[in-house]
Write an enzyme that holds these catalytic residues in place. Structure first.
Site, PDB file in Angstrom:
ATOM      1  N   HIS A   1       0.839  -1.199   0.000  1.00  0.00           N
ATOM      2  CA  HIS A   1       0.000   0.000   0.000  1.00  0.00           C
ATOM      3  C   HIS A   1       0.879   1.257   0.000  1.00  0.00           C
ATOM      4  O   HIS A   1       0.453   2.316  -0.468  1.00  0.00           O
ATOM      5  CB  HIS A   1      -0.914   0.025   1.229  1.00  0.00           C
ATOM      6  CG  HIS A   1      -1.918  -1.081   1.263  1.00  0.00           C
ATOM      7  ND1 HIS A   1      -1.640  -2.316   1.798  1.00  0.00           N
ATOM      8  CD2 HIS A   1      -3.196  -1.138   0.808  1.00  0.00           C
ATOM      9  CE1 HIS A   1      -2.715  -3.085   1.684  1.00  0.00           C
ATOM     10  NE2 HIS A   1      -3.668  -2.395   1.082  1.00  0.00           N
TER      11      HIS A   1
ATOM     12  N   ASP B   1      -4.886  -5.667  -8.217  1.00  0.00           N
ATOM     13  CA  ASP B   1      -5.130  -5.061  -6.914  1.00  0.00           C
ATOM     14  C   ASP B   1      -5.315  -3.567  -7.189  1.00  0.00           C
ATOM     15  O   ASP B   1      -5.202  -3.105  -8.330  1.00  0.00           O
ATOM     16  CB  ASP B   1      -3.961  -5.341  -5.966  1.00  0.00           C
ATOM     17  CG  ASP B   1      -4.367  -5.287  -4.488  1.00  0.00           C
ATOM     18  OD1 ASP B   1      -5.440  -4.716  -4.187  1.00  0.00           O
ATOM     19  OD2 ASP B   1      -3.628  -5.807  -3.642  1.00  0.00           O
TER      20      ASP B   1
END
Length: 330
Positions: free
Chosen positions: A173, A242
């Site tokens: 992330h 993702d």
């Protein structure tokens, strides 16, 4: 339906949301905690999404359990995957957890939870106790049970994060992790086994670079997605990127470049979350394309939450998950 998943800001759709959802490139909406106030509001939001799209559209959420459970109040608590293997009857509980999680979402008109995590090991900051275990057999045994539970109630399954995110420390992330190991055969064995078992409807690759194999993150690598996943492993389902807004995808360029690379590499659908300007930029620049095979991921059953909660199976599973959380929470 088109290839792009995006998000909406609140409890209701804005005029801009309604306009965007009609775009032929949009194929899915991913929901977050900010989109949930209560059960009736969530049902109304999902009905509005489907009406605005004017064609089949997928609605998904990350509801795998533990710290990754977007809808909490009014839903059963789902434990982190790690807890199942610590319990005596962990395989049975994992199946109950998969069933419970999926059933409650279907009752709220949600098609998908992007689950389960098939990564091995607890060291990675992004994964931690989201993993079922630290060895192949533990992960396989408990993830297989979780998958059985999801499928039993009619929810499509998504294995992640191919070919394995568990061995890197960095959080994708926040940065692009590099897995420097010369072989990731153990991690791959889990994905291989579940593909051979025919229990995965979709796959989500990792924003991780494996330099001994390829210079690109798996999410934008034709080596991983076409050569290994499709050709070597024979995976026939949908491949999701993702979230392409994550820093782990930054090595692929800006939003349009990331989206183009992921699609060319072998993703069928791409996610752009929490950056509306980036999503609009992609909509304006991607050629219009259809992903008709993704309609297979729409939920297979329909029932109300009140009907579900009357079932002894729901009552038992919900109570068991709460006990498991209380037993192992630190």
């Amino acid at each position: 339906m088109g290839p792009l998943w995006l998000d909406v800001a609140g409890y209701e759709l804005s005029a801009e949301d309604r306009e965007i959802l009609q775009h032929p490139t949009v194929g899915g909406v991913i929901l977050f905690g900010r989109n949930y106030h209560d059960n009736q509001q969530l049902l109304a939001l999902n009905k509005a999404i489907r009406q605005a799209a004017k064609r089949p559209i997928l609605i998904g959420v990350d509801q795998e359990g533990g710290r990754v459970q977007r809808f909490r109040e009014g839903f059963s608590r789902i434990p982190p995957a790690q807890y199942y293997a610590r319990a005596e009857n962990g395989v049975e509980l994992a199946e109950q957890g998969g069933w419970l999680m999926a059933a409650e979402l279907i009752a709220h008109d949600v098609d998908l939870s992007f689950a389960p995590v098939l990564d091995m090991g607890f060291a990675c900051k992004a994964i931690g106790n989201r993993a079922f275990g630290e060895d192949v057999q533990t992960v396989l045994k408990h993830s297989s049970a979780f998958l059985r539970g999801m499928k039993a109630v009619g929810m499509a399954t998504t294995g992640k994060h191919f070919p394995g995110h568990g061995a890197v420390i960095a959080d994708s992330h926040l940065e692009t992790p590099y897995d420097e190991r010369e072989t990731i055969a153990q991690d791959m064995a889990i994905f291989r086994a579940q593909i051979e078992a025919g229990v995965l409807d979709a796959m989500m690759p990792a924003h991780v670079v494996y330099p001994h194999y390829d210079a690109q993150p798996a999410s934008g690598s034709s080596y991983w997605l076409k050569q290994v996943l499709r050709e070597e492993l024979g995976f026939k389902g949908i491949v999701f990127s993702d979230d392409l807004s994550m820093e782990g995808a930054a090595v692929m360029g800006g939003p349009v470049e990331r989206s183009h690379q992921a699609l060319v590499a072998g993703c069928d659908m791409i996610l752009i979350c929490n950056k509306r300007e980036a999503a609009v930029e992609v909509l304006d620049n991607l050629p219009i394309m259809e992903v008709p095979q993704a309609e297979a991921l729409l939920k297979k059953q329909q029932f109300s939450y009140s009907e579900l909660k009357r079932l002894e199976r729901w009552q038992q599973a919900s109570a068991n998950m709460q006990r498991l959380i209380e037993q192992f929470s630190e």
